[in-house]
Design a protein around this motif. Structure first.
Motif, PDB file in Angstrom:
ATOM      1  N   SER A 193       0.856  -1.177   0.105  1.00  0.00           N
ATOM      2  CA  SER A 193      -0.067   0.128  -0.066  1.00  0.00           C
ATOM      3  C   SER A 193       0.844   1.149  -0.138  1.00  0.00           C
ATOM      4  CB  SER A 193      -0.888  -0.010   1.082  1.00  0.00           C
ATOM      5  OG  SER A 193      -0.368  -0.401   2.260  1.00  0.00           O
ATOM      6  N   TRP A 194       1.892   1.252   0.689  1.00  0.00           N
ATOM      7  CA  TRP A 194       2.801   2.412   0.766  1.00  0.00           C
ATOM      8  C   TRP A 194       3.723   2.740  -0.195  1.00  0.00           C
ATOM      9  CZ3 TRP A 194       2.225   6.961   1.955  1.00  0.00           C
ATOM     10  CH2 TRP A 194       3.302   7.685   2.166  1.00  0.00           C
ATOM     11  N   GLY A 195       4.257   1.673  -0.848  1.00  0.00           N
ATOM     12  CA  GLY A 195       5.348   1.774  -1.729  1.00  0.00           C
ATOM     13  C   GLY A 195       4.583   2.032  -3.269  1.00  0.00           C
ATOM     14  N   SER A 248      10.325   0.088   0.228  1.00  0.00           N
ATOM     15  CA  SER A 248       9.155  -0.008   1.001  1.00  0.00           C
ATOM     16  C   SER A 248       8.545  -1.504   1.093  1.00  0.00           C
ATOM     17  CB  SER A 248       7.936   0.835   0.319  1.00  0.00           C
ATOM     18  OG  SER A 248       6.869   0.752   0.985  1.00  0.00           O
ATOM     19  N   VAL A 249       9.481  -2.310   1.653  1.00  0.00           N
ATOM     20  CA  VAL A 249       9.238  -3.675   2.006  1.00  0.00           C
ATOM     21  C   VAL A 249       9.041  -3.754   3.381  1.00  0.00           C
ATOM     22  CG1 VAL A 249      10.318  -4.564   0.019  1.00  0.00           C
ATOM     23  CG2 VAL A 249      11.609  -4.229   2.169  1.00  0.00           C
ATOM     24  N   PRO A 250       8.503  -4.864   3.933  1.00  0.00           N
ATOM     25  CA  PRO A 250       8.424  -4.841   5.519  1.00  0.00           C
ATOM     26  C   PRO A 250       9.959  -4.970   6.159  1.00  0.00           C
ATOM     27  CG  PRO A 250       7.236  -6.509   4.623  1.00  0.00           C
ATOM     28  CD  PRO A 250       7.756  -5.939   3.316  1.00  0.00           C
ATOM     29  N   SER A 281      14.347   5.465   2.488  1.00  0.00           N
ATOM     30  CA  SER A 281      13.531   4.576   3.176  1.00  0.00           C
ATOM     31  C   SER A 281      12.491   5.115   3.413  1.00  0.00           C
ATOM     32  CB  SER A 281      14.164   4.206   4.622  1.00  0.00           C
ATOM     33  OG  SER A 281      13.354   3.559   5.359  1.00  0.00           O
ATOM     34  N   LEU A 282      11.288   4.242   3.109  1.00  0.00           N
ATOM     35  CA  LEU A 282      10.184   4.483   3.624  1.00  0.00           C
ATOM     36  C   LEU A 282       9.372   3.851   4.678  1.00  0.00           C
ATOM     37  CD1 LEU A 282       8.390   4.819  -0.277  1.00  0.00           C
ATOM     38  CD2 LEU A 282       9.478   6.510   1.220  1.00  0.00           C
ATOM     39  N   MET A 283      10.108   2.976   5.110  1.00  0.00           N
ATOM     40  CA  MET A 283       9.801   2.004   6.280  1.00  0.00           C
ATOM     41  C   MET A 283       9.761   2.693   7.655  1.00  0.00           C
ATOM     42  SD  MET A 283      11.965  -0.826   4.299  1.00  0.00           S
ATOM     43  CE  MET A 283      13.134   0.478   3.989  1.00  0.00           C
ATOM     44  N   SER A 317      -5.116   2.634  10.149  1.00  0.00           N
ATOM     45  CA  SER A 317      -3.873   2.038  10.769  1.00  0.00           C
ATOM     46  C   SER A 317      -3.967   0.616  10.878  1.00  0.00           C
ATOM     47  CB  SER A 317      -3.603   3.205  11.934  1.00  0.00           C
ATOM     48  OG  SER A 317      -2.498   2.428  12.730  1.00  0.00           O
ATOM     49  N   ARG A 318      -2.775  -0.077  10.517  1.00  0.00           N
ATOM     50  CA  ARG A 318      -2.767  -1.374  10.736  1.00  0.00           C
ATOM     51  C   ARG A 318      -2.090  -1.643  12.399  1.00  0.00           C
ATOM     52  NH1 ARG A 318      -0.151  -1.771   5.801  1.00  0.00           N
ATOM     53  NH2 ARG A 318       1.238  -0.267   7.099  1.00  0.00           N
ATOM     54  N   ASN A 319      -1.399  -0.900  12.648  1.00  0.00           N
ATOM     55  CA  ASN A 319      -0.789  -0.932  14.080  1.00  0.00           C
ATOM     56  C   ASN A 319      -2.210  -0.863  15.091  1.00  0.00           C
ATOM     57  OD1 ASN A 319       2.061  -1.363  14.004  1.00  0.00           O
ATOM     58  ND2 ASN A 319       1.850   0.459  12.486  1.00  0.00           N
ATOM     59  N   GLN A 326      -3.889  -8.596   7.183  1.00  0.00           N
ATOM     60  CA  GLN A 326      -3.424  -8.902   5.701  1.00  0.00           C
ATOM     61  C   GLN A 326      -2.274  -8.183   5.222  1.00  0.00           C
ATOM     62  OE1 GLN A 326      -5.296 -11.165   3.877  1.00  0.00           O
ATOM     63  NE2 GLN A 326      -6.375 -11.647   5.685  1.00  0.00           N
ATOM     64  N   GLN A 327      -1.971  -7.107   6.042  1.00  0.00           N
ATOM     65  CA  GLN A 327      -0.723  -6.115   5.643  1.00  0.00           C
ATOM     66  C   GLN A 327       0.302  -6.064   6.859  1.00  0.00           C
ATOM     67  OE1 GLN A 327      -2.164  -2.207   4.070  1.00  0.00           O
ATOM     68  NE2 GLN A 327      -3.805  -3.299   3.069  1.00  0.00           N
ATOM     69  N   THR A 328       1.047  -5.215   6.749  1.00  0.00           N
ATOM     70  CA  THR A 328       2.345  -5.074   7.720  1.00  0.00           C
ATOM     71  C   THR A 328       2.030  -4.042   8.771  1.00  0.00           C
ATOM     72  OG1 THR A 328       3.822  -5.222   5.612  1.00  0.00           O
ATOM     73  CG2 THR A 328       4.735  -4.630   7.752  1.00  0.00           C
TER      74      THR A 328
HETATM   75  N1  LIG Z   1       0.878   1.850   4.502  1.00  0.00           N
HETATM   76  C1  LIG Z   1       0.915   3.106   5.034  1.00  0.00           C
HETATM   77  O1  LIG Z   1       0.101   3.913   5.251  1.00  0.00           O
HETATM   78  C2  LIG Z   1       2.438   3.284   5.235  1.00  0.00           C
HETATM   79  C3  LIG Z   1       2.739   4.753   5.534  1.00  0.00           C
HETATM   80  C4  LIG Z   1       3.858   5.145   5.908  1.00  0.00           C
HETATM   81  C5  LIG Z   1       4.910   4.073   6.099  1.00  0.00           C
HETATM   82  N2  LIG Z   1       4.633   2.895   6.087  1.00  0.00           N
HETATM   83  C6  LIG Z   1       5.620   1.671   6.088  1.00  0.00           C
HETATM   84  O2  LIG Z   1       6.017   1.356   4.773  1.00  0.00           O
HETATM   85  C7  LIG Z   1       6.485   0.042   4.786  1.00  0.00           C
HETATM   86  C8  LIG Z   1       5.851  -0.730   4.126  1.00  0.00           C
HETATM   87  O3  LIG Z   1       4.325  -1.008   4.317  1.00  0.00           O
HETATM   88  P1  LIG Z   1       3.363  -1.180   3.475  1.00  0.00           P
HETATM   89  O4  LIG Z   1       2.065  -0.422   4.121  1.00  0.00           O
HETATM   90  O5  LIG Z   1       3.370  -1.043   2.034  1.00  0.00           O
HETATM   91  O6  LIG Z   1       3.042  -2.762   3.838  1.00  0.00           O
HETATM   92  P2  LIG Z   1       2.083  -3.623   2.837  1.00  0.00           P
HETATM   93  O7  LIG Z   1       1.745  -5.090   3.815  1.00  0.00           O
HETATM   94  O8  LIG Z   1       1.076  -3.081   2.143  1.00  0.00           O
HETATM   95  O9  LIG Z   1       2.874  -4.265   1.782  1.00  0.00           O
HETATM   96  C9  LIG Z   1       4.352  -4.903   1.869  1.00  0.00           C
HETATM   97  C10 LIG Z   1       4.715  -5.213   0.463  1.00  0.00           C
HETATM   98  O10 LIG Z   1       5.989  -6.023   0.785  1.00  0.00           O
HETATM   99  C11 LIG Z   1       6.033  -7.171   0.153  1.00  0.00           C
HETATM  100  N3  LIG Z   1       6.833  -7.999   0.700  1.00  0.00           N
HETATM  101  C12 LIG Z   1       6.349  -8.839   1.789  1.00  0.00           C
HETATM  102  N4  LIG Z   1       7.393  -9.641   2.248  1.00  0.00           N
HETATM  103  C13 LIG Z   1       8.671  -9.384   1.277  1.00  0.00           C
HETATM  104  C14 LIG Z   1       9.779  -9.654   1.300  1.00  0.00           C
HETATM  105  N5  LIG Z   1      10.188 -10.554   2.209  1.00  0.00           N
HETATM  106  N6  LIG Z   1      10.418  -9.045   0.268  1.00  0.00           N
HETATM  107  C15 LIG Z   1       9.771  -8.230  -0.645  1.00  0.00           C
HETATM  108  N7  LIG Z   1       8.904  -7.859  -0.377  1.00  0.00           N
HETATM  109  C16 LIG Z   1       7.931  -8.590   0.393  1.00  0.00           C
HETATM  110  C17 LIG Z   1       4.412  -7.606   0.090  1.00  0.00           C
HETATM  111  O11 LIG Z   1       3.982  -8.362  -1.018  1.00  0.00           O
HETATM  112  C18 LIG Z   1       3.867  -6.230  -0.143  1.00  0.00           C
HETATM  113  O12 LIG Z   1       3.882  -5.836  -1.447  1.00  0.00           O
HETATM  114  C19 LIG Z   1       6.265  -0.386   6.343  1.00  0.00           C
HETATM  115  O13 LIG Z   1       7.603  -0.298   7.268  1.00  0.00           O
HETATM  116  C20 LIG Z   1       5.350   0.744   6.951  1.00  0.00           C
HETATM  117  O14 LIG Z   1       5.518   0.826   8.322  1.00  0.00           O
HETATM  118  C21 LIG Z   1       3.198   2.439   5.680  1.00  0.00           C
END
Ligand SMILES: NC(=O)c1ccc[n+]([C@@H]2O[C@H](COP(=O)([O-])OP(=O)(O)OC[C@H]3O[C@@H](n4cnc5c(N)ncnc54)[C@H](O)[C@@H]3O)[C@@H](O)[C@H]2O)c1
Ligand SMILES: O=P(O)(O)OC[C@H](O)CO
Length: 377
Positions: A20-22, A87-89, A113-115, A264-266, A287-289
């Protein structure tokens, strides 16, 4: 991957991770004029983004920019890029960087880094893992943070964020690429504070979710948010951050958004815990991180090492471990049940300035070491 139609003039960027974030960040960059190639682990997802301009699993109902391309081949995504966004976990970053490293060997692209997590096994922040694995100059590394719930931004609701790098030039270059009519970026050079703000607010959001799930009201939540900000600031400052950063978008701003939003997932993970689900059940249902779940233990380890009290985060850990009834979390907002504790409003004063003193000592030790040490950024 289809050739890009109406190729924009901005920088060539790759976004690694199409969750979702990437994907949302890819949209931000493309809408700002960058030439964006997304990398997705799964070929079907890369194909959906590239062809249909949709990511139906992570961003249902959102149309992605026509100029956005996607591939599941890293080498294609990274070809001749100026900037790489990760933007991976958090727990999978290191393994992903190992695959990226040979492909970036002759490239001095900026790495962003977006993580918002720390590595469970080492307690390292994401920028530190990047520096280690890519063996690159920290001046090439930046981090993005702020109150940034992906789906709201994908719907183009006005939002601000901060881009941080040890090099102000790098922060500004990234901030210029990552802005458009609905997304504004500020800059700072406090990488430690910016990263820890994003990590720590997740833990407080889990606590808020827990008390929400129990059924407690706004007083309880406001108490946890306010005391949570104190814990975040004490911890971050003791680990080398500037206190003002925690009052900014990457601290207070993100704390408010994450604690308030059902997106928020958290927060959601916490709510399930508060409703009585076990940690294992919650992990299965998510379902998400939800980065907070993996960050609790390493953050508490770092807190012990830097002698910072984190009563709220300690209780989150106890609930996660099944050692505390979620109903009991709120009465334990202080560390001392007998002697009333001072409510200090200036960081570092709660323990007679101990956190501030330790931060100064670390800066002095570093200076004596000729600038080497953990707090370099
Ligand atoms: N979603 C948000 O609103 C948001 C906002 C700001 C920051 N973030 C941060 O961005 C980061 C990514 O979160 P997200 O929301 O995109 O998570 P998400 O769960 O939506 O997506 C994670 C992505 O990573 C992939 N993935 C899972 N395991 C993997 C692996 N081993 N190698 C490569 N890819 C893998 C998944 O297939 C998916 O495409 C986290 O650190 C989160 O805290 C998220
Ligand atoms: O969904 P969360 O809890 O990972 O929070 C998303 C963003 O970090 C909010 O800024």
């Amino acid at each position: 991957m289809t050739p890009k139609r109406g190729v924009p003039a901005g920088p060539r960027v790759a976004v690694i991770g199409a969750g979702s974030w990437g994907t949302t960040f890819g949209k931000i960059l493309a809408d700002g004029g960058a030439q964006v190639t997304m990398w997705a682990r799964r070929a079907e997802l890369a194909h959906e983004i590239d062809e249909a301009k949709r990511n139906s699993r992570y961003l249902p109902g959102i149309n992605l920019p026509r100029t956005m391309a996607a591939t599941h081949e890293l080498a294609i995504a990274l070809q001749d890029v100026d900037q790489v966004y990760l933007s991976v976990p958090s727990q999978s970053l290191r393994e992903n960087l190992k695959a990226l490293r040979p492909l970036l060997a002759d490239n001095d692209a900026k790495i962003v880094s977006l993580m918002k997590g720390v590595e469970r096994t080492t307690g390292l922040r994401m920028s530190q893992v990047i520096e280690q694995e890519l063996r690159c100059d920290p001046d090439r590394i930046a981090v993005a943070s702020g109150p940034n719930l992906a789906l709201e931004i994908a719907r183009e609701q006005p939002t601000a964020a901060v881009i941080s790098s040890r090099s102000r030039e790098t922060a500004e270059e990234v901030a210029r690429a990552a802005r458009n009519s609905y997304f504004r970026t500020f800059v700072n050079t406090d990488v430690i504070g910016t990263e820890f703000g994003g990590v720590l607010k997740n833990l407080i959001a889990v606590a808020i979710g827990i008390v929400d799930g129990v059924g407690y009201g706004e007083n309880t939540k406001a108490s946890i948010i306010t005391r949570g900000l104190v814990e975040m600031t004490d911890f971050a400052v003791a680990n080398g951050a500037h206190p003002e950063t925690l009052q900014g978008l990457a601290g207070l701003g993100d704390l408010i958004a994450t604690c308030q939003s059902p997106l928020s997932r958290n927060n959601t993970a916490g709510r399930l815990l508060g409703q009585g689900y076990s940690f294992q059940d919650v992990v299965k249902q998510m379902q998400q991180t939800a980065e907070g779940l993996a960050s609790v233990a390493p953050v508490l380890q770092l807190a012990r090492e830097s002698e910072v009290d984190m009563p709220i985060v300690e209780q989150v850990k106890m609930v996660l471990d099944g050692k505390m009834n979620p109903r009991d979390i709120a009465p334990h907002l202080t560390t001392d049940d007998d002697t009333p504790q001072g409510e200090r409003t200036n960081h570092g004063q709660a323990d007679g300035g101990g956190a501030l003193r330790r931060a100064l000592q670390r800066a002095f030790d570093q200076f004596r070491n000729g600038g080497r040490g953990a707090g370099r950024d």
